[in-house]
Design a protein around this motif. Sequence first.
Motif, PDB file in Angstrom:
ATOM      1  N   ALA A   1      42.414  63.676 -46.524  1.00 35.38           N
ATOM      2  CA  ALA A   1      41.663  64.731 -47.202  1.00 35.38           C
ATOM      3  C   ALA A   1      42.560  65.546 -48.129  1.00 35.38           C
ATOM      4  CB  ALA A   1      40.999  65.636 -46.164  1.00 35.38           C
ATOM      5  N   TRP A   2      43.820  65.637 -47.791  1.00 34.93           N
ATOM      6  CA  TRP A   2      44.775  66.399 -48.633  1.00 34.93           C
ATOM      7  C   TRP A   2      45.489  65.509 -49.657  1.00 34.93           C
ATOM      8  CZ3 TRP A   2      47.355  69.331 -43.968  1.00 34.93           C
ATOM      9  CH2 TRP A   2      46.553  70.422 -43.613  1.00 34.93           C
ATOM     10  N   ASP A   3      45.075  64.241 -49.745  1.00 36.63           N
ATOM     11  CA  ASP A   3      45.731  63.285 -50.652  1.00 36.63           C
ATOM     12  C   ASP A   3      47.216  63.140 -50.334  1.00 36.63           C
ATOM     13  OD1 ASP A   3      43.365  62.783 -52.024  1.00 36.63           O
ATOM     14  OD2 ASP A   3      43.721  64.476 -53.404  1.00 36.63           O
ATOM     15  N   LEU A   4      47.527  63.119 -49.050  1.00 34.77           N
ATOM     16  CA  LEU A   4      48.914  62.968 -48.620  1.00 34.77           C
ATOM     17  C   LEU A   4      49.077  61.683 -47.793  1.00 34.77           C
ATOM     18  CD1 LEU A   4      49.741  66.665 -47.545  1.00 34.77           C
ATOM     19  CD2 LEU A   4      50.350  65.511 -49.675  1.00 34.77           C
ATOM     20  N   ASP A   5      48.433  60.620 -48.256  1.00 33.36           N
ATOM     21  CA  ASP A   5      48.517  59.357 -47.521  1.00 33.36           C
ATOM     22  C   ASP A   5      49.943  58.822 -47.464  1.00 33.36           C
ATOM     23  OD1 ASP A   5      45.753  59.239 -46.937  1.00 33.36           O
ATOM     24  OD2 ASP A   5      45.373  58.554 -48.989  1.00 33.36           O
ATOM     25  N   ASP A   6      50.727  59.136 -48.479  1.00 34.58           N
ATOM     26  CA  ASP A   6      52.109  58.641 -48.484  1.00 34.58           C
ATOM     27  C   ASP A   6      52.929  59.243 -47.349  1.00 34.58           C
ATOM     28  OD1 ASP A   6      51.513  57.152 -50.668  1.00 34.58           O
ATOM     29  OD2 ASP A   6      52.361  58.578 -52.124  1.00 34.58           O
ATOM     30  N   ALA A   7      52.504  60.392 -46.845  1.00 33.25           N
ATOM     31  CA  ALA A   7      53.247  61.019 -45.756  1.00 33.25           C
ATOM     32  C   ALA A   7      52.680  60.675 -44.403  1.00 33.25           C
ATOM     33  CB  ALA A   7      53.239  62.550 -45.946  1.00 33.25           C
ATOM     34  N   ALA A   8      51.699  59.771 -44.342  1.00 30.15           N
ATOM     35  CA  ALA A   8      51.010  59.483 -43.084  1.00 30.15           C
ATOM     36  C   ALA A   8      51.933  58.894 -42.041  1.00 30.15           C
ATOM     37  CB  ALA A   8      49.823  58.546 -43.345  1.00 30.15           C
ATOM     38  N   PHE A   9      52.770  57.932 -42.420  1.00 29.05           N
ATOM     39  CA  PHE A   9      53.619  57.266 -41.431  1.00 29.05           C
ATOM     40  C   PHE A   9      54.593  58.255 -40.789  1.00 29.05           C
ATOM     41  CE2 PHE A   9      57.564  55.101 -40.315  1.00 29.05           C
ATOM     42  CZ  PHE A   9      57.103  54.200 -39.385  1.00 29.05           C
ATOM     43  N   THR A  10      55.282  59.029 -41.618  1.00 32.52           N
ATOM     44  CA  THR A  10      56.263  59.990 -41.076  1.00 32.52           C
ATOM     45  C   THR A  10      55.564  61.046 -40.246  1.00 32.52           C
ATOM     46  OG1 THR A  10      57.650  59.639 -43.029  1.00 32.52           O
ATOM     47  CG2 THR A  10      58.113  61.574 -41.676  1.00 32.52           C
ATOM     48  N   THR A  11      54.441  61.535 -40.751  1.00 31.44           N
ATOM     49  CA  THR A  11      53.736  62.581 -40.014  1.00 31.44           C
ATOM     50  C   THR A  11      53.210  62.055 -38.690  1.00 31.44           C
ATOM     51  OG1 THR A  11      53.071  63.525 -42.135  1.00 31.44           O
ATOM     52  CG2 THR A  11      51.892  64.273 -40.184  1.00 31.44           C
ATOM     53  N   GLU A  12      52.716  60.839 -38.696  1.00 30.30           N
ATOM     54  CA  GLU A  12      52.200  60.246 -37.461  1.00 30.30           C
ATOM     55  C   GLU A  12      53.312  60.114 -36.434  1.00 30.30           C
ATOM     56  OE1 GLU A  12      49.917  56.153 -35.972  1.00 30.30           O
ATOM     57  OE2 GLU A  12      50.185  56.593 -38.109  1.00 30.30           O
ATOM     58  N   LEU A  13      54.514  59.742 -36.886  1.00 29.73           N
ATOM     59  CA  LEU A  13      55.647  59.636 -35.972  1.00 29.73           C
ATOM     60  C   LEU A  13      56.006  60.996 -35.380  1.00 29.73           C
ATOM     61  CD1 LEU A  13      57.989  58.054 -34.687  1.00 29.73           C
ATOM     62  CD2 LEU A  13      59.289  58.425 -36.807  1.00 29.73           C
ATOM     63  N   ILE A  14      56.067  62.028 -36.239  1.00 32.82           N
ATOM     64  CA  ILE A  14      56.421  63.375 -35.768  1.00 32.82           C
ATOM     65  C   ILE A  14      55.387  63.894 -34.781  1.00 32.82           C
ATOM     66  CG2 ILE A  14      56.717  65.765 -36.503  1.00 32.82           C
ATOM     67  CD1 ILE A  14      57.907  64.709 -39.121  1.00 32.82           C
ATOM     68  N   VAL A  15      54.108  63.747 -35.143  1.00 34.49           N
ATOM     69  CA  VAL A  15      53.039  64.243 -34.267  1.00 34.49           C
ATOM     70  C   VAL A  15      53.067  63.521 -32.937  1.00 34.49           C
ATOM     71  CG1 VAL A  15      50.537  64.370 -33.987  1.00 34.49           C
ATOM     72  CG2 VAL A  15      51.598  65.067 -36.151  1.00 34.49           C
TER      73      VAL A  15
END
Length: 828
Positions: free
Chosen positions: A733-747
């Motif tokens: 929704a925030w157009d931040l798909d490129d950060a999905a992998f890193t964010t998913e790992l952190i979360v």
Amino acid sequence: MRRRETVVLWNRPPEGIHTMATQSTAHEYLDEPFDITHAAVVRIDAHGLIEGWSKGAQTLLGYRASEILGRPAASLLTGEADLASAMSEPRRTGNGWEGLIAVRHRSGHHVELALRACPFQDDGGRRSWLAVVTPVSAPRRWALEQAVLHGLLDQSPIGIAVVDTDLRYQMVNRVLEDMDGVPVQLRIGRRVGEAVPGEADSTLEWQARQALGSGQTLLMFQHAVPEPGEPYRQDRERVRLCASFRLQDRTGHLLGVCHTTVDVTDHDRARQRLALVNEASSRIGTTLDLDRTVRELAEIVVPQVADFVAVDLLDTVLAARDLTPVAVDGETALRRAAHLSIQEDHPEVVVAAGEPTRYPPTSPQSRCLATGRSIRHPVIDGSTPWLAQDPLRKAKLDLLGVHSHLVVPLQARGMTMGVATLLRWKHAEPFDDDDQLLVEELAARAAVCIENARRFAREHNTALALQHSLLPHGLPEQSAVEAAYRYLPTDTEAGVGGDWFDVIPLSGARVALVVGDVVGHGIHAAATMGRLRTAVQTLADLDLPPDELLARLDDLVIRLADEADAAAGGALVIGGTCVYGIYDPISRKLVVARAGHPSPAIAHLREPVEFPDIPAGPPLGLGGLPFESAEIDVEEGSVIAFYTDGLIEASDRDVDVGFERLCFALAHPDRPLDEICDTMVRMLLPEHPHDDVAFLVARTRALGADNVASWDIPAVPSAVHTIRQMTNRQLSAWDLDDAAFTTELIVSELVTNAIRHASPPLSLRLIRERALICEVSDSSNTSPHLRRPLGTDEGGRGLFLVAQVAQRWGTRYTPQGKTIWAEQPLPS
């Protein structure tokens, strides 16, 4: 011709004061001791028999005439054969004798007398001796008074004139004749005013009339100066001390007036020089400003000593750099520090103040710098070698008629700092030895003050440079507030202070605003300021609440004060004040605590300026008292002003007026922040504030709900999968798909650790700001620790992975527990 300016000291002495001006006491007038009208007279015939005996002789020796007449004169002696042999040290006087004799009194005791004898012959041709005797003390006193009178008239430096009751000159001694230059023949027998043309209304006539009328001794100063229009010459200016008193005979008959004059010009000039030195002690060095100190020297010298003065200092002195006690020469760079002239248009100035100046090697200035000694030129003309190399300077000096030139070094503590050049053209006399000694004394005093000002300027510059290096050189990037600041150091009198400010980005898109003030001025205050600012930044990175941060800072200040006491023996005082606030753009709340510092001001968009009621904690360094925080709701667009006390106390030291002016300056917070800062400076600060001033203004921003996403987390392992899915949907929704992998790992790692090791309730919050922030909160107070796991370990790699992929991470504690957060940059 000179005109006289007279200053009357008094003509009736004040009670209790006994001076030359007091009324004359009655003296016993002593006539010539051998005057036969009152001395003892004895007549001795040719056979040595007494045939005459005066009443004075009867009074002196006790014998009546009937008892002594017809007796041999030798019978009165103390055993000597005759009168001549009885005399002690006889002297021939004309055809007579005089000397000392010892005579037997009628009562039997011996009396020492002075005798004067001379031959006498009556009309019948009968010869006899006439002897006059008197006590020994009488002729001695008479001789002493005669010697004193002769010394006063002919040998002393006192001018004496006697006028009769008609004010006609009766006597004038040689000293007064030399003083006034008027021959005695022009005065004797003439009235005052007739002897010297133009003297009819002279001070002498006025004094004589006053003395005749009052009977009092009149004492006054006469200041003789050239008449208007005549060229001024210092050697023609004289100062005299004059006294006038009545003369009476022993019967009280008025004879006239005696006028005495003493030339005290040299003493008066010495007094003037001493007064000028005393004046210089109070006028030179009134401040520690180098330019002002040099100007004060110039103002003392002109016009009292010289008609023009120029002060040239070394570049190293004006730049407040270190000096070395080595000799300087004509090649050394000088700079004109100040000049002053009796001419309004300064026609003699060749080099303007502040400009560099160089003198030829043969010039007095160069030689003065090289030798460190004063150089005096009684005459300046075209033959002067160094002027031949400087035609412009020579032309100007020739035009003015400069006739005397004095160059004096400025030396202090073994170092030469420059030279002072003095010129004369209106003063008729050239500089003499006394003038040179006077100028050297003034220059020595000024040089010490200049050196003190240079050292203070060097220390001030060092402290200012240190302070500037420790203060922020720019504000960090953050989205919570728009900030602007001003820092205004104090003038050089008080020295650099310890005011400071800071803007510190915190986790969760928050920002810390801080302003502090350290006690004292100077380099120690600047160093202490740097240590406290560093400490606040370190404590802020721990995400401590404001009240706890100030408590930790207070402990630090106490330790610093103990160290300073041990190192300096209590000579240094370390303390300060501070206000620390944290603004959260998501909740739009400001949490503030203060330690002896003024409360911040909040300029609302639609309400008056507010000074919120924040508990006033003690100043830093006292210890023992707690600090309290206050939470304030702040709407978006409001302006928060943090400031030091120098801002509200600078104008007129009235705090209430300072707060009122601050409210006016903060009105209309929708203006640009730089404009608000300029208004605050203009309305609240004088041109030269007496204390450092630092203030920080921040316009609040709000982070909308569309930039924040939060979820509650069930305390079960299966919730990790669900949270990863919700995170991916929010990033899309925030157009931040490129950060999905890193964010998913952190979360995944943070949520898993919370489920395993923390206590519910658990929550996750994502914040889109300048960075992407992931926050996992729980109700536990235990803090995770980052460690490097071994190859055989089955776990312990979660935080290590988070630290590797996140830009930064940390833990902050809240009243409900703790929050572990991680930031990662947004994709480009």
